[in-house]
Scaffold this motif. Structure first.
Motif, PDB file in Angstrom:
ATOM      1  N   LEU A 128      -6.948  -1.453   0.752  1.00  0.00           N
ATOM      2  CA  LEU A 128      -7.158  -0.017   0.570  1.00  0.00           C
ATOM      3  C   LEU A 128      -5.952   0.645  -0.086  1.00  0.00           C
ATOM      4  N   ILE A 129      -4.761   0.212   0.275  1.00  0.00           N
ATOM      5  CA  ILE A 129      -3.531   0.681  -0.388  1.00  0.00           C
ATOM      6  C   ILE A 129      -2.754  -0.567  -0.784  1.00  0.00           C
ATOM      7  N   ASP A 130      -2.477  -0.690  -2.072  1.00  0.00           N
ATOM      8  CA  ASP A 130      -1.724  -1.821  -2.597  1.00  0.00           C
ATOM      9  C   ASP A 130      -0.234  -1.499  -2.501  1.00  0.00           C
ATOM     10  N   PRO A 131       0.625  -2.474  -2.212  1.00  0.00           N
ATOM     11  CA  PRO A 131       2.064  -2.188  -2.127  1.00  0.00           C
ATOM     12  C   PRO A 131       2.638  -1.692  -3.457  1.00  0.00           C
ATOM     13  N   GLN A 132       1.989  -1.996  -4.567  1.00  0.00           N
ATOM     14  CA  GLN A 132       2.460  -1.525  -5.875  1.00  0.00           C
ATOM     15  C   GLN A 132       2.387   0.004  -5.995  1.00  0.00           C
ATOM     16  N   GLU A 133       1.606   0.648  -5.106  1.00  0.00           N
ATOM     17  CA  GLU A 133       1.488   2.114  -5.126  1.00  0.00           C
ATOM     18  C   GLU A 133       2.708   2.804  -4.505  1.00  0.00           C
ATOM     19  N   ARG A 134       3.601   2.018  -3.882  1.00  0.00           N
ATOM     20  CA  ARG A 134       4.825   2.542  -3.263  1.00  0.00           C
ATOM     21  C   ARG A 134       4.524   3.624  -2.211  1.00  0.00           C
ATOM     22  N   ARG A 135       3.665   3.314  -1.266  1.00  0.00           N
ATOM     23  CA  ARG A 135       3.307   4.248  -0.195  1.00  0.00           C
ATOM     24  C   ARG A 135       3.891   3.764   1.130  1.00  0.00           C
ATOM     25  N   THR A 136       4.166   4.709   2.020  1.00  0.00           N
ATOM     26  CA  THR A 136       4.554   4.418   3.390  1.00  0.00           C
ATOM     27  C   THR A 136       3.500   5.056   4.283  1.00  0.00           C
ATOM     28  N   VAL A 137       2.703   4.248   4.930  1.00  0.00           N
ATOM     29  CA  VAL A 137       1.622   4.763   5.772  1.00  0.00           C
ATOM     30  C   VAL A 137       2.213   5.220   7.102  1.00  0.00           C
ATOM     31  N   THR A 138       1.980   6.492   7.436  1.00  0.00           N
ATOM     32  CA  THR A 138       2.536   7.062   8.662  1.00  0.00           C
ATOM     33  C   THR A 138       1.521   7.099   9.801  1.00  0.00           C
ATOM     34  N   ARG A 139       0.226   7.039   9.461  1.00  0.00           N
ATOM     35  CA  ARG A 139      -0.810   7.080  10.488  1.00  0.00           C
ATOM     36  C   ARG A 139      -2.062   6.433   9.933  1.00  0.00           C
ATOM     37  N   VAL A 140      -2.769   5.673  10.777  1.00  0.00           N
ATOM     38  CA  VAL A 140      -4.045   5.080  10.388  1.00  0.00           C
ATOM     39  C   VAL A 140      -4.971   5.124  11.597  1.00  0.00           C
ATOM     40  N   SER A 141      -6.253   5.424  11.344  1.00  0.00           N
ATOM     41  CA  SER A 141      -7.239   5.449  12.421  1.00  0.00           C
ATOM     42  C   SER A 141      -8.606   5.097  11.849  1.00  0.00           C
ATOM     43  N   VAL A 142      -9.503   4.736  12.742  1.00  0.00           N
ATOM     44  CA  VAL A 142     -10.900   4.505  12.380  1.00  0.00           C
ATOM     45  C   VAL A 142     -11.726   5.423  13.254  1.00  0.00           C
ATOM     46  N   VAL A 143     -12.474   6.329  12.615  1.00  0.00           N
ATOM     47  CA  VAL A 143     -13.311   7.279  13.330  1.00  0.00           C
ATOM     48  C   VAL A 143     -14.704   7.254  12.712  1.00  0.00           C
ATOM     49  N   ASP A 144     -15.702   6.922  13.539  1.00  0.00           N
ATOM     50  CA  ASP A 144     -17.096   6.881  13.085  1.00  0.00           C
ATOM     51  C   ASP A 144     -17.271   6.060  11.811  1.00  0.00           C
ATOM     52  N   GLY A 145     -16.638   4.909  11.737  1.00  0.00           N
ATOM     53  CA  GLY A 145     -16.791   4.021  10.595  1.00  0.00           C
ATOM     54  C   GLY A 145     -15.991   4.417   9.372  1.00  0.00           C
ATOM     55  N   THR A 146     -15.134   5.417   9.490  1.00  0.00           N
ATOM     56  CA  THR A 146     -14.308   5.875   8.379  1.00  0.00           C
ATOM     57  C   THR A 146     -12.845   5.567   8.664  1.00  0.00           C
ATOM     58  N   VAL A 147     -12.166   4.950   7.692  1.00  0.00           N
ATOM     59  CA  VAL A 147     -10.730   4.692   7.804  1.00  0.00           C
ATOM     60  C   VAL A 147     -10.007   5.936   7.323  1.00  0.00           C
ATOM     61  N   ARG A 148      -9.086   6.434   8.129  1.00  0.00           N
ATOM     62  CA  ARG A 148      -8.298   7.609   7.745  1.00  0.00           C
ATOM     63  C   ARG A 148      -6.830   7.226   7.787  1.00  0.00           C
ATOM     64  N   ALA A 149      -6.097   7.647   6.757  1.00  0.00           N
ATOM     65  CA  ALA A 149      -4.669   7.318   6.700  1.00  0.00           C
ATOM     66  C   ALA A 149      -3.876   8.501   6.163  1.00  0.00           C
ATOM     67  N   SER A 150      -2.684   8.672   6.710  1.00  0.00           N
ATOM     68  CA  SER A 150      -1.695   9.625   6.190  1.00  0.00           C
ATOM     69  C   SER A 150      -0.562   8.771   5.647  1.00  0.00           C
ATOM     70  N   PHE A 151      -0.001   9.197   4.527  1.00  0.00           N
ATOM     71  CA  PHE A 151       1.063   8.392   3.939  1.00  0.00           C
ATOM     72  C   PHE A 151       2.005   9.254   3.114  1.00  0.00           C
ATOM     73  N   LEU A 152       3.185   8.683   2.869  1.00  0.00           N
ATOM     74  CA  LEU A 152       4.199   9.308   2.029  1.00  0.00           C
ATOM     75  C   LEU A 152       4.259   8.539   0.717  1.00  0.00           C
ATOM     76  N   GLY A 153       4.583   9.248  -0.355  1.00  0.00           N
ATOM     77  CA  GLY A 153       4.673   8.603  -1.654  1.00  0.00           C
ATOM     78  C   GLY A 153       5.635   9.350  -2.556  1.00  0.00           C
ATOM     79  N   TYR A 154       5.503   9.103  -3.860  1.00  0.00           N
ATOM     80  CA  TYR A 154       6.453   9.638  -4.838  1.00  0.00           C
ATOM     81  C   TYR A 154       5.688  10.303  -5.967  1.00  0.00           C
ATOM     82  N   SER A 155       6.200  11.439  -6.413  1.00  0.00           N
ATOM     83  CA  SER A 155       5.544  12.170  -7.496  1.00  0.00           C
ATOM     84  C   SER A 155       5.755  11.486  -8.842  1.00  0.00           C
TER      85      SER A 155
END
Length: 190
Positions: A128-155
Motif C-alpha cells: 500500500l505504501i512503497d518505501p520509495q515514497e519516503r513516508r513514515t507511517v504514524t498510525r494504521v488501523s482496519v475499520v469495517d474492511g478499510t485500511v486507514r493510515a496517517s503518515f509523514l512525508g516530504y513536499s
C-alpha cells in the motif's frame, strides 16, 4: 454454682422420642437420595447448539519475507492491524515495516499479509505504501474492511530526511480484486 435466670426448657432434655425422630428423618433422607440420583458422569461434553467454526487467526508477521531491501540489517515490523479486508471471512494483517537501521529514520512500507488454509507462514499480497515514497507511517488501523493510515512525508526531494514537512492520511478498500486508495473526508496536508 450460678443459676440461670431463664427456667429450664423442656426440649433441652433428650428423651428416647427425640432419638427416634432423628433416626427416622435420617433414614428418610437416605432413602430419598437413593431414589433421586444425578445423571451418570461422562468424560465427553454433551453437544450444545451448533455454532460456526472458530474464526481464523490473523496472519503473524514472524517469518514473512518482506520485499524490502535492507542490506545487512533486518526488516522490523513497527505497527500492525488486522481485519477482514476482502470479505472472505478470514482476517488479513496490515504491517508497517522498515529496515532496522542503527541511525536515521528509514522510510516505512505498508504491506498486506494473508495466509491460505494449511500454510504456516503468511505472505505479502499487496504493497500500500512503497518505501520509495519516503513516508513514515504514524498510525494504521482496519475499520469495517478499510485500511486507514496517517503518515509523514516530504513536499519535495530537497526536504532533509530528518524533517518531514507533510502530514497526510489515506485509506484503502478492496474493490474489483485490488486495493483502491482514497483520501478520507476532512484530511489535509500541513
Amino acid at each position: 454454682m450460678q443459676h440461670s435466670a431463664v427456667p429450664e426448657l423442656a426440649h433441652t432434655h433428650t428423651r428416647p422420642i427425640h432419638w427416634l425422630a432423628t433416626a427416622t428423618a435420617v433414614a428418610g433422607v437416605v432413602a430419598l437420595s437413593s431414589v433421586v440420583q444425578p445423571g451418570s458422569a461422562t468424560a465427553a461434553q454433551t453437544p450444545g447448539p451448533r455454532t460456526a467454526s472458530a474464526p481464523a487467526a490473523a496472519p503473524a508477521t514472524t517469518g514473512v519475507d518482506f520485499p524490502l531491501e535492507c542490506g545487512p540489517v533486518r526488516a522490523l515490523v513497527q505497527r500492525k492491524a488486522t481485519g477482514d479486508l476482502d470479505g472472505d471471512g478470514r482476517p488479513e494483517t496490515v504491517a508497517v515495516v522498515h529496515c532496522d537501521a542503527p541511525m536515521g529514520t528509514p522510510p516505512d512500507a505498508l504491506y498486506v499479509l494473508t495466509r491460505a488454509a494449511g500454510e504456516k507462514t503468511a505472505r505479502v499480497v499487496a504493497t500500500l505504501i512503497d518505501p520509495q515514497e519516503r513516508r513514515t507511517v504514524t498510525r494504521v488501523s482496519v475499520v469495517d474492511g478499510t485500511v486507514r493510515a496517517s503518515f509523514l512525508g516530504y513536499s519535495t526531494a530537497d526536504v532533509p530526511s530528518c524533517c518531514p514537512d507533510v502530514k497526510d492520511t489515506a485509506q484503502w478498500r478492496w474493490k474489483d480484486d485490488r486495493f483502491v486508495r482514497s483520501t478520507p473526508a476532512g484530511a489535509h496536508s500541513v
